[in-house]
Design an enzyme around this catalytic site. Sequence first.
Site, PDB file in Angstrom:
ATOM      1  N   HIS A 279       0.700  -1.100   0.025  1.00 59.34           N
ATOM      2  CA  HIS A 279      -0.102   0.008   0.014  1.00 59.34           C
ATOM      3  C   HIS A 279       1.032   1.356   0.079  1.00 59.34           C
ATOM      4  O   HIS A 279       1.753   1.223   0.654  1.00 59.34           O
ATOM      5  CB  HIS A 279      -0.840   0.089   1.315  1.00 59.34           C
TER       6      HIS A 279
ATOM      7  N   ASP B  27     -13.765   3.559   6.765  1.00 62.09           N
ATOM      8  CA  ASP B  27     -12.856   4.537   6.171  1.00 62.09           C
ATOM      9  C   ASP B  27     -13.531   5.376   5.182  1.00 62.09           C
ATOM     10  O   ASP B  27     -13.024   6.437   4.741  1.00 62.09           O
ATOM     11  CB  ASP B  27     -11.805   3.706   5.618  1.00 62.09           C
TER      12      ASP B  27
ATOM     13  N   ARG C 103     -12.686  13.654   5.745  1.00 63.78           N
ATOM     14  CA  ARG C 103     -11.366  14.299   5.917  1.00 63.78           C
ATOM     15  C   ARG C 103     -10.965  14.949   4.457  1.00 63.78           C
ATOM     16  O   ARG C 103     -10.233  15.894   4.561  1.00 63.78           O
ATOM     17  CB  ARG C 103     -10.488  13.221   6.335  1.00 63.78           C
TER      18      ARG C 103
ATOM     19  N   LYS D 282      -7.793  -1.062   6.434  1.00 62.16           N
ATOM     20  CA  LYS D 282      -7.968  -1.699   4.996  1.00 62.16           C
ATOM     21  C   LYS D 282      -7.092  -2.873   4.765  1.00 62.16           C
ATOM     22  O   LYS D 282      -7.548  -3.743   4.365  1.00 62.16           O
ATOM     23  CB  LYS D 282      -7.887  -0.526   3.958  1.00 62.16           C
TER      24      LYS D 282
ATOM     25  N   SER E 279      -6.477   4.478   8.868  1.00 59.53           N
ATOM     26  CA  SER E 279      -7.225   4.500   7.401  1.00 59.53           C
ATOM     27  C   SER E 279      -6.439   3.383   6.779  1.00 59.53           C
ATOM     28  O   SER E 279      -7.153   2.492   6.063  1.00 59.53           O
ATOM     29  CB  SER E 279      -6.986   5.713   6.777  1.00 59.53           C
TER      30      SER E 279
HETATM   31  N1  URA Z   1      -4.221   6.702   2.002  1.00 55.70           N
HETATM   32  C1  URA Z   1      -5.137   6.023   2.684  1.00 55.70           C
HETATM   33  O1  URA Z   1      -5.660   4.980   2.311  1.00 55.70           O
HETATM   34  N2  URA Z   1      -5.675   6.668   3.704  1.00 55.70           N
HETATM   35  C2  URA Z   1      -5.259   7.798   4.227  1.00 55.70           C
HETATM   36  O2  URA Z   1      -5.821   8.517   5.005  1.00 55.70           O
HETATM   37  C3  URA Z   1      -4.053   8.465   3.402  1.00 55.70           C
HETATM   38  C4  URA Z   1      -3.739   7.967   2.258  1.00 55.70           C
END
Ligand code: URA
Length: 433
Positions: free
Chosen positions: A82, A161, A168, A187, A183
């Site tokens: 990620h 999220d 946000r 995930k 966040s």
């Molecule tokens: N990527 C994400 O998945 N969440 C965030 O808050 C910032 C970048």
Amino acid sequence: MRMVDLIIKKRDGKELSNEEIKFWIDGYVNGDIPDYQSSAMAMAIFFKGMNKREIATLTDYMEHSGEVIDLSAISGIKVDKHSTGGVGDKTSLVLGPMVAACGGKLAKMSGRGLGHTGGTLDKLESIPHLSISKTKMEMVEQVNKIGLAIIGQTSSLVPADKKLYALRDVTGTVESIPLIAASVMSKKLASGTDAILLDVTVGEGAFMKNMDSARELARTMVDIGTHLKRDTVAVLSDMSEPLGRAVGNSLEVKEAIASLHGEGPEDLMELCYTSGSIMLVQAKVCKTLEEAREKLHKVIEDGSAFEKFCLMVEAQGGDVEYIRHPEKFEMSKYSIEIRSDVDGYVSELNALEIGESAMRLGAGRETLDDVIDMSAGIVLSKKVGDKVKKGDLLCIVYTNKEDVDSVLVDIKNAYKFSKEEVKALPVIREVIR
Ligand code: URA
């Protein structure tokens, strides 16, 4: 319990209990707590932060706000990657096939671009007919068969999220370490992977602008993953200038294809080799980073990483002819050259300016409903450290829009020059385990 009391508590810099965090997340997801109270809470967290226990609890409740995927039907160790976001970041499109060609298993759920950062799903969707929607069963089948799937997050995965990130994004509360960590990790944990490689970008084009904050974010996420028994490693990568040379959806897919043919830009390939080596060791496909790096070089040289990408595109319904013959991708109506007015060395190429400019050319969206122009973007001929002469090509701008004069000025201004020789920053800044 009243939400307003929790907001005041955090506003005054106090710790929230586990029950209080649960009250907020449950209430927000089921609609009892309105957006305005959640945005006030996000802003209070932005200013006052959270301690380790609060961040771990927030991650846990967010992860369990929806479906938690079980990937045990896929044999072997599943690794996922990620990135915290950047400009020109097509790493997953190159790294995924490389790792899978070496025998790694990658079931990746990716996101869309928003603001100046691009998203892997949008890039993939520039390949005609390719689908990023798969059921869990279909994804498992695909990964068992070819070792690789890159699909969109299902709507049932981490709904907390989905709501909170959108909020946000419009309330100036994205760049908060506790909120980004929760966040990202919620995930990754919900998507059922065994091992996680985090690419934490740092610099002007990233959410973390300096090494101290990038290190703190990386350490926070690695601690959460490790605590929950997922092998988690973070690579801190430079995002002061764009990654690679192409910025924009189909332009980046074409750069990814060239990279899989062994013609990738040095920074992108170094990021892929470093991240891929770590992932292959995490997946226990290789014993050492050196062995893994050698294997990754081999799958580029013998074409098997490219063939793996073709298999993935085919499995997801995409037209492989575009991958084998990238000249088939539709080009934008206009291509405009920007040339240097000076002699010297490129000392800066502001990734944020380039990302925002690409978005204004049509390559990104300002709101989730905007339609992307897949052919729009910028191809950079010169990057930091390159020598330039007056009249040399700096970049080519691709767009279908007529009136882009102010964007062209901004792109030119993203370049800064020096008379003295300049060394480009290394793409890998640090690795945190
Ligand atoms: N990527 C994400 O998945 N969440 C965030 O808050 C910032 C970048």
